[in-house]
Structures are given as C-alpha cells and as structure tokens.
Design a protein around this motif. Structure first.
Motif, PDB file in Angstrom:
ATOM      1  N   GLY A 269      21.108  37.444  16.606  1.00  0.00           N
ATOM      2  CA  GLY A 269      20.379  38.538  15.726  1.00  0.00           C
ATOM      3  C   GLY A 269      19.175  38.174  15.526  1.00  0.00           C
ATOM      4  N   GLN A 270      18.574  37.071  16.185  1.00  0.00           N
ATOM      5  CA  GLN A 270      17.364  36.891  16.119  1.00  0.00           C
ATOM      6  C   GLN A 270      16.205  37.168  17.551  1.00  0.00           C
ATOM      7  OE1 GLN A 270      15.757  35.959  13.299  1.00  0.00           O
ATOM      8  NE2 GLN A 270      17.669  36.115  12.047  1.00  0.00           N
ATOM      9  N   PRO A 271      15.266  37.535  17.626  1.00  0.00           N
ATOM     10  CA  PRO A 271      14.691  37.410  19.030  1.00  0.00           C
ATOM     11  C   PRO A 271      14.448  36.148  19.561  1.00  0.00           C
ATOM     12  CG  PRO A 271      13.237  38.424  16.958  1.00  0.00           C
ATOM     13  CD  PRO A 271      14.285  37.700  16.230  1.00  0.00           C
ATOM     14  N   PHE A 272      14.175  36.322  20.816  1.00  0.00           N
ATOM     15  CA  PHE A 272      13.916  35.095  21.635  1.00  0.00           C
ATOM     16  C   PHE A 272      12.708  34.415  21.134  1.00  0.00           C
ATOM     17  CE2 PHE A 272      16.549  36.892  25.029  1.00  0.00           C
ATOM     18  CZ  PHE A 272      17.200  35.610  25.689  1.00  0.00           C
ATOM     19  N   LYS A 273      12.682  33.015  21.251  1.00  0.00           N
ATOM     20  CA  LYS A 273      11.549  32.287  21.123  1.00  0.00           C
ATOM     21  C   LYS A 273      10.758  32.065  22.525  1.00  0.00           C
ATOM     22  CE  LYS A 273      12.972  29.796  17.078  1.00  0.00           C
ATOM     23  NZ  LYS A 273      13.160  28.491  16.337  1.00  0.00           N
ATOM     24  N   ILE A 274       9.750  31.979  22.369  1.00  0.00           N
ATOM     25  CA  ILE A 274       9.104  31.729  23.837  1.00  0.00           C
ATOM     26  C   ILE A 274       9.572  30.636  24.613  1.00  0.00           C
ATOM     27  CG2 ILE A 274       6.770  31.604  24.934  1.00  0.00           C
ATOM     28  CD1 ILE A 274       5.189  32.638  22.341  1.00  0.00           C
ATOM     29  N   THR A 275       9.541  29.610  23.634  1.00  0.00           N
ATOM     30  CA  THR A 275      10.125  28.375  24.340  1.00  0.00           C
ATOM     31  C   THR A 275      11.431  28.549  24.994  1.00  0.00           C
ATOM     32  OG1 THR A 275      11.082  27.659  22.060  1.00  0.00           O
ATOM     33  CG2 THR A 275       8.837  26.603  22.878  1.00  0.00           C
ATOM     34  N   GLU A 276      12.419  29.182  24.401  1.00  0.00           N
ATOM     35  CA  GLU A 276      13.712  29.420  25.045  1.00  0.00           C
ATOM     36  C   GLU A 276      13.504  30.159  26.340  1.00  0.00           C
ATOM     37  OE1 GLU A 276      16.294  30.220  20.742  1.00  0.00           O
ATOM     38  OE2 GLU A 276      15.309  31.903  21.985  1.00  0.00           O
ATOM     39  N   VAL A 277      12.752  31.046  26.630  1.00  0.00           N
ATOM     40  CA  VAL A 277      12.643  31.758  27.911  1.00  0.00           C
ATOM     41  C   VAL A 277      11.726  30.610  28.748  1.00  0.00           C
ATOM     42  CG1 VAL A 277      11.732  33.640  29.242  1.00  0.00           C
ATOM     43  CG2 VAL A 277      12.477  33.683  26.729  1.00  0.00           C
ATOM     44  N   LEU A 278      10.915  30.086  28.136  1.00  0.00           N
ATOM     45  CA  LEU A 278      10.002  29.117  29.173  1.00  0.00           C
ATOM     46  C   LEU A 278      10.929  27.841  29.478  1.00  0.00           C
ATOM     47  CD1 LEU A 278       7.022  28.170  29.977  1.00  0.00           C
ATOM     48  CD2 LEU A 278       6.909  27.266  27.784  1.00  0.00           C
ATOM     49  N   ASN A 279      11.819  27.529  28.707  1.00  0.00           N
ATOM     50  CA  ASN A 279      12.736  26.218  29.186  1.00  0.00           C
ATOM     51  C   ASN A 279      13.606  26.606  30.278  1.00  0.00           C
ATOM     52  OD1 ASN A 279      11.547  24.516  27.449  1.00  0.00           O
ATOM     53  ND2 ASN A 279      13.044  24.788  25.659  1.00  0.00           N
ATOM     54  N   ALA A 280      14.015  27.935  30.152  1.00  0.00           N
ATOM     55  CA  ALA A 280      14.797  28.552  31.373  1.00  0.00           C
ATOM     56  C   ALA A 280      14.069  28.812  32.601  1.00  0.00           C
ATOM     57  CB  ALA A 280      15.549  30.044  30.691  1.00  0.00           C
ATOM     58  N   ILE A 281      12.968  29.136  32.543  1.00  0.00           N
ATOM     59  CA  ILE A 281      12.081  29.380  33.290  1.00  0.00           C
ATOM     60  C   ILE A 281      11.932  27.699  34.458  1.00  0.00           C
ATOM     61  CG2 ILE A 281       9.811  29.874  34.665  1.00  0.00           C
ATOM     62  CD1 ILE A 281       9.543  32.002  32.466  1.00  0.00           C
ATOM     63  N   ARG A 282      11.698  26.859  33.374  1.00  0.00           N
ATOM     64  CA  ARG A 282      11.122  25.390  33.958  1.00  0.00           C
ATOM     65  C   ARG A 282      12.640  24.965  34.491  1.00  0.00           C
ATOM     66  NH1 ARG A 282       8.695  23.602  28.357  1.00  0.00           N
ATOM     67  NH2 ARG A 282       6.518  24.048  28.777  1.00  0.00           N
TER      68      ARG A 282
ATOM     69  N   GLY B 270      29.109  44.734  12.948  1.00  0.00           N
ATOM     70  CA  GLY B 270      28.418  43.795  13.394  1.00  0.00           C
ATOM     71  C   GLY B 270      27.247  43.314  12.467  1.00  0.00           C
ATOM     72  N   LEU B 271      25.976  43.023  13.016  1.00  0.00           N
ATOM     73  CA  LEU B 271      25.040  42.680  11.947  1.00  0.00           C
ATOM     74  C   LEU B 271      23.889  43.972  11.958  1.00  0.00           C
ATOM     75  CD1 LEU B 271      24.171  39.278  13.835  1.00  0.00           C
ATOM     76  CD2 LEU B 271      25.660  39.547  12.151  1.00  0.00           C
ATOM     77  N   PRO B 272      24.307  44.723  10.924  1.00  0.00           N
ATOM     78  CA  PRO B 272      23.456  46.014  10.747  1.00  0.00           C
ATOM     79  C   PRO B 272      21.949  45.525  10.553  1.00  0.00           C
ATOM     80  CG  PRO B 272      25.127  45.861   9.056  1.00  0.00           C
ATOM     81  CD  PRO B 272      24.962  44.384   9.654  1.00  0.00           C
ATOM     82  N   THR B 273      21.591  44.669   9.935  1.00  0.00           N
ATOM     83  CA  THR B 273      20.104  44.342   9.869  1.00  0.00           C
ATOM     84  C   THR B 273      19.296  43.475  10.817  1.00  0.00           C
ATOM     85  OG1 THR B 273      20.537  42.483   8.360  1.00  0.00           O
ATOM     86  CG2 THR B 273      20.352  44.836   7.357  1.00  0.00           C
ATOM     87  N   LYS B 274      20.261  42.986  11.827  1.00  0.00           N
ATOM     88  CA  LYS B 274      19.645  42.180  12.946  1.00  0.00           C
ATOM     89  C   LYS B 274      19.481  42.953  13.943  1.00  0.00           C
ATOM     90  CE  LYS B 274      19.941  38.968   9.670  1.00  0.00           C
ATOM     91  NZ  LYS B 274      18.628  38.589   8.957  1.00  0.00           N
ATOM     92  N   THR B 275      18.938  41.864  14.922  1.00  0.00           N
ATOM     93  CA  THR B 275      18.438  42.961  16.097  1.00  0.00           C
ATOM     94  C   THR B 275      19.411  42.195  17.342  1.00  0.00           C
ATOM     95  OG1 THR B 275      16.627  43.685  17.518  1.00  0.00           O
ATOM     96  CG2 THR B 275      16.709  41.327  17.065  1.00  0.00           C
ATOM     97  N   GLU B 276      19.457  43.188  18.381  1.00  0.00           N
ATOM     98  CA  GLU B 276      20.293  42.994  19.611  1.00  0.00           C
ATOM     99  C   GLU B 276      19.899  43.960  20.537  1.00  0.00           C
ATOM    100  OE1 GLU B 276      24.051  40.980  18.508  1.00  0.00           O
ATOM    101  OE2 GLU B 276      24.979  42.434  19.809  1.00  0.00           O
TER     102      GLU B 276
END
Ligand SMILES: Cc1ncc(C[n+]2csc(CCOP(=O)(O)OP(=O)(O)O)c2C)c(N)n1
Ligand code: SF4
Lengths: 617, 339
Positions: A597-610, A348-354
């Motif tokens: 491979g990148q963490p969530f952005k606040i806006t991504e979660v915020l938009n889903a809530i909205r 996978g992506l060894p240096t990225k997060t999941e």
C-alpha cells in the motif's frame, strides 16, 4: 535577528497528526509556498480509511509528506528528515520511517496520559529516552496557539483548531519559506469570517516567531533550499486527479465533441468526478449514476449519440463495468475508461496505492475482447496521457482504459504548463447519408480499421447495433462461423494496429543494450528513475524503460527489451507486467514486487539492481 | 432520399427477418408500433429504440430507425446517456419483465425516479422467454418451471405498482392483442415529456401460453378489463353495468353493479389521471375475485422539465455566467514563471 542558515540540496518533511488536525491542509499550504519559491517537489498525502476515526488513535493518523529540493525531485523521498508529530499516535505510526538523526518536532501539549494510552504507549516517549537517536524539539503548541489567538475571543476548542497553522508557521520559518501565500489563502478562504482568518494568521505568525526566538535557534537550525534549475516556462502545482480531468476536458475540446462523464463515487477516483463536475461552463456534462454499471452504460449511450463518453472508477467499479466494456468493444464505440487503482483484491486498501489492475485492464472481460490500455506515470503526466486516451478512442472507435493510481491521483508536483495553442486537434468526422442508399455502420477505414460513426438524428444513416455478432460485410446480425472468426480477427488487428502510431519506446535513462534494463509502468516511474541514476553513478550498466502504452505496446518493444542482458520489472503488484512481458516476448524478466500500500523506496529498487548486478557479474 | 410523402408502416419496417416464435405476442406489438409511429409524426432519423436482452429486446432490429440492443437489464442506463447526449431524440426503451425488473430493476427505478424523457415499454409475459422458460419476478407463486420444479415460492411483483413506487409520473397498461387500445397508449406515452412507463401484457406462446387469456379471451375480456379514460366514469362489463367505487370501509376500490343496491352511474368513480392515490389502488385492481384489470393511462402528472432538460439547463446557466475554455483553466490559478 538572523540565525545561521544551512544550505541544503533537498529535504523530506512529514506532517502527521490526528485526522481532525488539518494535516492535509498544512501539507498542501507548505507545498504551495515551496512551489512558489521555485524548488522542485513531490508530495504524498497518506490518509486513513475511516472518515472520522476516534480522536487520538493510531488508525486515525493522517499524514502528508513532501520531498523538495534545489534539484530534480522524482519521488516523495524514502525517509523523512523532519517529522512533525501532533500527538502520540502520529509519533507511534510515523517514527519508524524517520531518518536516524533526523529532526522530530512534537507538540508536547498533546502528550497527555489519555492520549498516550490511546496510542498504546506505556511510558511517555518524550521522557523515557526512546527518542535518543533523533534531534528532539518539544514545544507546547496547543498552549501557545491558544495564547496567540486569545484576543479573538474564540473558545478553547476553536482556538485549538489553528494549531496546525502554528506548526506550519514554525516549519515555514525553519525552511525559509514565505508566509505570504498562506496568509493570502487564509484571507480568501475565510473572507466571510474575518475573525477566523485573523486567528489562523496570528497562529501562523506565532509559530514563525517561536522559531526566531534565541533559545530555539541554538538547538535547531534554519535551512535554505533553493530553486531548482528548471526549463523556462510557466509552472503550477497539480494533483494527478486535476491534470487527468483537465486532460479529458482538453480531449473534448480538441475533438470538438461534448463530454458526457458517467461515474459513481469510489476512492480514490472520486476527485475526477468532482473536478469535471465543476467544469459545466466548458459544456462538460457529468452524471452521477446509480452504480458503476449505469455509469459506463450511460457513457456508452452518450457515445452512441455522438458524444465523447467517459467513465471513471477504481478496480472494484471497473470489475462491474466489464460487461459493458465488452459491448463497447463489440459495437466499436469510443469510450475513455479511467481506473484510478487502489489496493486490492475486493475492497482491499481503499486509501492506499497499488498497481494491480493490469491483468484486469488487459484481460478482464469475457470473450476475445482487446482494447487499448494506457498508464500515466506522474501527476503532471496525466494531462497528456488523458488526451492521448481520447485521441485513440475516437480515431479507432474503441474503448480505452487509462490507468492511474491512488498515489498519482492525490500527489502533487510542479507542472510546466503546456503550450495550449500547440495541442493538435483531432476532429471527428461523423458519417452522412451514403449516396447509394444503404448505410453500413461496420464499413471500415482501410488503415485504422475504425468503423463508421453515425449519430442518431442523421437522415439516411439509420442502423442498429448491439452486442450480438455482426456481419463484416453489412453490420447486420450474423451467426456465421467464418464471419465470427473474421470479426474477432479484425477487432484484434484494429487494436494491434494502433502500435503503428505509438512513438518508439526509449530509455528515460541509459540506453539500449545495457546489461540491465529496469522496466516499469505507472507511478513507479520516480523511484525507478532515481534508483537507476544512482546505480549508474556507482558504475552499474543499467537503463530505465517506462511504458505509457501497455496495449498495444510500441513496435520496438521486443527489440529494445531483448537488447538488455537482464530485465528487472519493479511493480506494486505480484508481477503482472512481468507476466505480460514474458508471455509476449519470451523474455525471462525478473520481478521486484511490493504490495504494502506504500510506494517503492528508491533504496528498494536500488538494492534489487545492485543484487542483480553482482549476482550476474 | 426523403420525398415529402408521409411515412408509412413500410418505412418503419426494417429488412431483417423477424425471429420470434410464430404466435408470439411480440409480433402484434411490433406491428402496432410500426403502424402508430407515422401517426405520431415520428421521423426515422430521430427515433431510437434501445433495448436490453430477452426475446422482446430483439425489437430494435426490426425497426428501420436507429437502434441499440444493449446488455441485460441496462437499457435504461444506456438510454439515459443517449438522452443526455442528445435530448432531442425520441427514445423508446424496450424491456421485459426479467430484463427490466430482475437484473435491471435498479436502472428502471432510477430512470423513472429521474424522469428521463423515455418511452419505456415493458413486455410482461411473466416468464423468461429467451433462456427457455424460467420464472420471472412477475410469475405467479407456485409456477412450475425448469428452475422451480416444485413450484415457485417467490412472491410476484406488480410492475405498475413498482413504477409508481419509484416515482414514475406516467404509468399505463395495455395488452398485445389490443390493436385498437395500444396505439392510444403509445401516443399518450410519446406525448409525455418525461419517463413514460407502459406495461404491455404479452403472451409467450411457448413458455407461458395463456398467461393472460383470462383477461384477453374475447368471451370474458369486457368483464375483465377496465378501460380507463380521463374524465370518464370507470364503467365496464359486457352489459356496461359494472362500475368501480371507492369503498370507505375497506379504503379500497370495489366493483359494483349499476342498478343494484341503489347504485347509480353517479356513484361510480370518474377517472382522474392526476390522482396518485387512486392510481395506486387501480394498479392493484384485478387481484381480487371479479375485479377487472385497469388498462390505459392510470396516472400522469405533468412536470416542468424532464431530467436531461434540467441537466442541460444547468450547463446553459453555467455558460451564461462565465464561459471558460480549458486553456483558461490550465493557465489559471496560482502559477509562477521560470526564466
Ligand atoms: C448478464 C446476463 N445474465 C443473464 C443473461 C441470460 N438472459 C438472457 S434473456 C434473460 C431473461 C429475459 O427475460 P425477459 O426479460 O422476461 O424477456 P423475454 O425473453 O421473456 O422477452 C436472461 C436471464 C444474459 N444475457 N446476460
Ligand atoms: S419464447 Fe416466448 S417470448 Fe420468446 S419469442 Fe417465443 S413466444 Fe415469444
């Protein structure tokens, strides 16, 4: 001379350069100075998978992002306000993320024809107007660094090595941070090579002085970010790997047992092996095995021998450990299994997060093989969660999986140091010879259902264990059908029973009964928490619930989750907790997934809530 | 529960019913072990049997000591962890040719290379017993089994050579039928402070019967076995007139007859356990026509510290230099106060 200083609440700075440019060092030194001036912060090192990618290429870009503020900081920040780009490739890779109107600091000296070509630029972005949307500061850091260290007689190549310190000096000036921690650190690090220390300090000072010159101060501003109001106490910055390793070491001390760590190197779990290996004077024994199977087996052999066995790895290595985990479950021996997750599947992506090993942790073994699963939410949280994993393993005689991830492992944040005297010991009582002669290793504690643990070497407790099914009554081999049913049931009941001791799940923000419950686990804590707070300030009736114990779950989970009209589960996978929750509680939980491979952005979660709020209005 | 009378074979025998096929060579090895342990001064509580998976790996259940029946091929790793946790335990590792050389080859390699103080007994029946007769890494080329109906084309592995190649510093061989020879080998292995590798030729009466009969048959045994003794001439044979010499032309060991071609006892090699070069040649002996198979301790090299002792020595050293607690570590380093 003083320039106008603008007060900011928080800022996000990203340092990006070639892997050889020392960006991680620059970032961590900036972090250190920031921490010492009392701001809250969160960092994110983002490095390439290649050890030494060809210089100047986009896949060799190494970056370090820090979000710091005079307010509580829970994420690394969605978009940098400032991007420091050491070469064209770094610019190319990182520019997309920079806030429109943000500040771009570029080492023009590295924008040579060759470097532009390597980064895939047809024209020079510093000249073709494509950076119009940003405030651009170009300076020839390469040349000025060489100038500033001239007196130390270094060759051009060696002199250029201090370029990162030059940029760091400029950033420290811009954000009004002290240089002293950096110079202290340089002097210590290069104690044996004072000329290198002096050259680096000279470059640092030159960068700082450059900021102070009049011409520059008209085009850029200075910012001040104050100290955050934090709970009183003693603080330091830690990475997740450090705090997790120290938590395991504390688990050893609190239980009075020696720790034997069996491990095999793998990104991003190796720092746990490294950290524990440096703690030999604590009596911690580390064993770099020939592979992950040997690593877990050695830890299990040590547990059989009466030690606290620990093994650490990442997803692919945990896959290899599966069979031995089954043996640990069958023999009911305590074991702590750390999985620092990375992007998958396979390598996978060894240096990225999941966070996509939840199924693996909960279900990933042959047979009915339940074990406790815990997840840590942030670097500082690792300490306590690791101790909890040790406690459960020993109290219930069971392997425990502790989930961290690449983001938590490498990220740093200020940590309010715990009161070490107040940590509760959980001393282990080994079995001794029974009075009536026959020792039964599978005799259980009535309440915890944990079996007897007798160390080899104890007279009168000789016994044999193994993966073959054992008689509930005697511990001897048994193929009896009814007995297998009973043993399967008791193993399940033992793990389920741990829920009795788990503190009830409580919303970290909001309360039970909200219209929307956002439910998370692991390193998504920060973005979810911030998004929920913003949504609440916009009037949305939303709460945040975050799991530490994923198996078993706290006893009130069902009631709490059902108190929400809607449940939203953001995860850095394709919906694993969502599936578990649906399965266990028949709740129509809605997934929000990101596997980049990148963490969530606040806006991504915020938009889903909205979206959820308006859709269900 | 402990009285002072010396332990006997009975004390080491567990109350579990032994479940090997009647006539299996494993019985003889088990009995020999139960009989020899008291002679070595072993105690029940400090003796541990760790095994992998296979018929032979059932062994721990039949010993009234501590025991851990683990998973296929991984016993060396488990035993290594056990020795790290407690170097004072007397750990015996029971494995088979499939268990220790196929799936567990890597772990056997590393236990030997590291010189973990284990007594590793590899029961070699040149077949997979427990899974019903498939060929193993030590099976002969051409063997017909359920998985090789047309005969195996896999070249076979010599366990002793493998062990020496891994850097094993104690290597010996014996056979299940040799109730007199086996105890001596067990004792020598037990005395060795490091990884002692013992290949035990074992008969699987069901799936590979008579695999060793050429060597063990009373009529031919003396001509087919070279019983090694440190410092003794390598002489064998029914008549006691056969010997091993080093042949300079072929750079190998050769069987000679004393009294023929001017060969005298003087010409015959004296066994020197510490000679790795000869040990490698002894490992191969038996493959050629008329060659005997070397039995006993082929090689042993003394070392200062076994692996687990070396690991603990480092910990002790670190503790002598400075001894911190976890509190020192958590509260140490660069910290700041918030009032
Ligand atoms: C992971 C795994 N793979 C395969 C098996 C099946 N298996 C059990 S014993 C065995 C071979 C054992 O052969 P050997 O070591 O020669 O022992 P013997 O039975 O001949 O004593 C195999 C393949 C298993 N138990 N576990
Ligand atoms: S199958 Fe062979 S090795 Fe296994 S118990 Fe029977 S005779 Fe012994």
């Amino acid at each position: 001379m003083t320039t106008d200083v603008q007060i900011l609440e928080s800022a996000v700075v990203r340092f990006a350069g070639d892997s050889g440019d020392g960006m991680q060092l620059t970032g961590s030194q900036f972090t250190n100075s920031t921490a010492l001036s009392g701001s809250d912060l969160a960092t994110f090192p983002d490095f390439p998978a290649e050890i030494r990618a060809p210089v100047g290429t986009t896949f060799g870009v190494s970056a370090f992002q820090i979000n710091f503020g005079a307010k509580s900081i829970k994420t690394i920040g969605d978009e940098p306000d400032v991007l420091v780009a050491m070469n064209p490739a770094a610019l190319k890779v990182s520019l997309d993320n920079l806030r429109r109107g943000g500040l771009l600091v570029v080492d023009a000296g590295s924008f040579t024809k060759r470097n532009l070509q390597k980064a895939g630029y047809e024209t020079n972005p510093l000249e073709d107007g494509c950076l119009e949307d940003y405030q651009l500061i170009t300076l020839d850091a390469s040349k000025q660094t060489v100038e500033s260290v001239k007196e130390f007689g270094l060759g051009n190549k060696d002199a250029l090595r201090s370029k990162n310190m030059y940029m760091l000096g400029l950033m420290l000036w811009m954000f009004d941070r002290s240089r002293a921690p950096v110079t202290d650190w340089l002097e210590k690090k290069f104690a044996k090579k004072p000329e290198i220390a002096a050259a680096n300090i000279a470059a640092l000072n030159a960068g700082h002085a450059y900021g102070e010159t009049a011409e520059l101060s008209t085009s850029i501003k200075r910012y001040h970010i104050g100290a955050v109001k934090q709970e009183p106490g003693l603080y330091k910055t830690v990475t997740g790997s450090e705090a997790l390793s120290w938590g395991l070491a504390a688990g050893g001390e609190l239980s009075g047992l020696d720790i034997v760590l069996g491990s095999y190197p793998i990104t991003p779990a190796s720092p746990v092996l490294h950290t524990l290996s440096s703690l030999k004077d604590l009596g911690i024994l580390t064993f770099q095995a020939e592979d992950e199977i040997a690593a877990v087996c050695a830890a299990l052999g040590a547990a059989f021998g009466g030690a606290l066995g620990v093994t650490s790895s990442s997803g692919p290595g945990i896959a290899l450990k599966g069979e031995a985990l089954g043996l640990a479950i069958s023999t009911e021996l305590p074991l702590v299994v750390v999985n620092v997750q990375r992007g998958g599947p396979s390598t996978g992506l060894p240096t990225k997060t999941e966070q996509s090993d939840l199924y693996q942790a909960i279900y990933g073994r042959n047979g009915d093989a339940p074990l406790p699963v815990l997840a840590t939410r942030s670097p500082a949280d690792c300490f306590e969660t690791a101790i909890e994993a040790c406690r459960i393993a020993l109290k219930y005689m069971t392997p425990v999986i502790l989930l961290s991830d690449g983001f938590i492992a490498n990220a740093a944040e200020p940590w309010k140091l715990p009161d070490m005297e107040a940590l509760e010991p959980f001393e282990v009582a080994f079995a001794s010879a029974p009075e009536d002669g026959e020792f039964n290793p599978y005799q259980r504690d009535d309440l915890s259902l944990a079996r007897n643990w007798a160390k080899p070497g104890t007279p009168g407790c000789m016994h044999r264990i193994g993966g073959i099914e054992k008689s509930y009554d005697t511990g001897h081999i048994s193929y009896d059908p009814a007995n297998h049913q009973k043993m399967t049931d008791v193993r399940a009941a033992k793990v389920a029973g741990i829920a009795r001791e788990i503190p009830p799940l409580e919303p970290s923000t909001g309360s039970a009964g909200a219209r929307i419950g956002v439910v998370g686990w692991g390193s998504t804590f920060g973005p979810i928490e911030e998004a929920v707070k913003i949504a609440r300030s916009e009037g949305v009736d939303v709460s945040h619930v975050h799991f530490r114990h994923l198996n078993p779950m706290p006893s009130n989970t069902d009631a709490l989750l059902k108190s929400f009209d809607h449940v939203l589960i953001p995860e850095m996978n394709t919906g694993q907790l969502k599936t578990v929750i649906r399965d266990r509680f028949f709740i129509d939980a809605q997934p929000l997934n990101k596997v980049s491979g990148q963490p969530f952005k606040i806006t991504e979660v915020l938009n889903a809530i909205r979206d959820l709020a308006s859709e269900k209005a | 529960m402990t009285d002072q009378s010396p332990l006997t074979i009975k004390d080491f025998t567990s109350d579990q019913e032994v479940r090997w096929c009647p006539g299996c060579g494993d019985y003889a090895i088990l009995k020999c072990m139960q009989r020899t342990l008291p002679e070595m001064g072993a105690t029940l509580e400090n003796t541990v049997f760790v095994s992998g998976i296979g018929c032979s790996s059932r062994f721990p259940y039949y010993m009234n000591t501590y025991g851990f029946h683990t998973i296929h091929g991984r016993a060396p790793a488990v035993a290594t962890g056990l020795k790290l946790a407690n170097p004072d335990l007397d750990v015996w590792l029971i494995t088979g040719d499939g268990d220790g050389l196929s799936i567990g080859g890597n772990h056997t390699l590393h236990a030997l290379r590291r010189n973990v103080d284990l007594n590793i007994l590899l029961f070699n029946n040149k077949i997979y017993g427990l899974t019903k007769g498939q060929y193993s890494p030590t099976s002969e080329v051409g063997i017909k089994t359920p998985s090789t109906p047309m005969g195996s084309v896999d070249p076979s592995l010599n366990p002793i050579n493998f062990a020496l190649g891994c850097g094993a510093k104690f290597v010996a061989r014996t056979v299940d039928t040799a109730q007199k020879h086996m105890p001596g080998v067990f004792k020598a292995a037990h005395q060795y402070k490091g990884a002692a590798f013992v290949e035990i030729l074992q008969n699987c009466i069901v799936y590979n019967d008579d695999a060793w009969s050429d060597i063990t048959d009373k009529k031919t045994a003396q001509d087919k076995q070279l019983l090694l003794e440190h410092g003794e001439k390598m002489i064998f044979g029914k008549e006691g007139n056969k010997g091993i010499v080093f042949d300079m032309d072929s750079f190998s060991l050769k069987v000679v007859t004393i009294g023929e071609n001017n060969i005298t006892q003087e010409d015959v090699l004296t066994h020197d356990e510490s000679h790795i070069g000869i040990a490698r040649l002894l490992a191969e002996l038996g493959a050629g026509d008329g060659e005997p198979v070397a039995m006993g301790v082929l090689y042993q090299e003394s070392v200062d510290l076994s692996y687990e002792r070396a690991v603990h020595a480092q910990i002790d050293h670190a503790r002598q230099k400075k001894k911190r607690s976890i509190k020192d570590i958590v509260l140490g380093g660069q910290t700041w106060h918030v009032k």
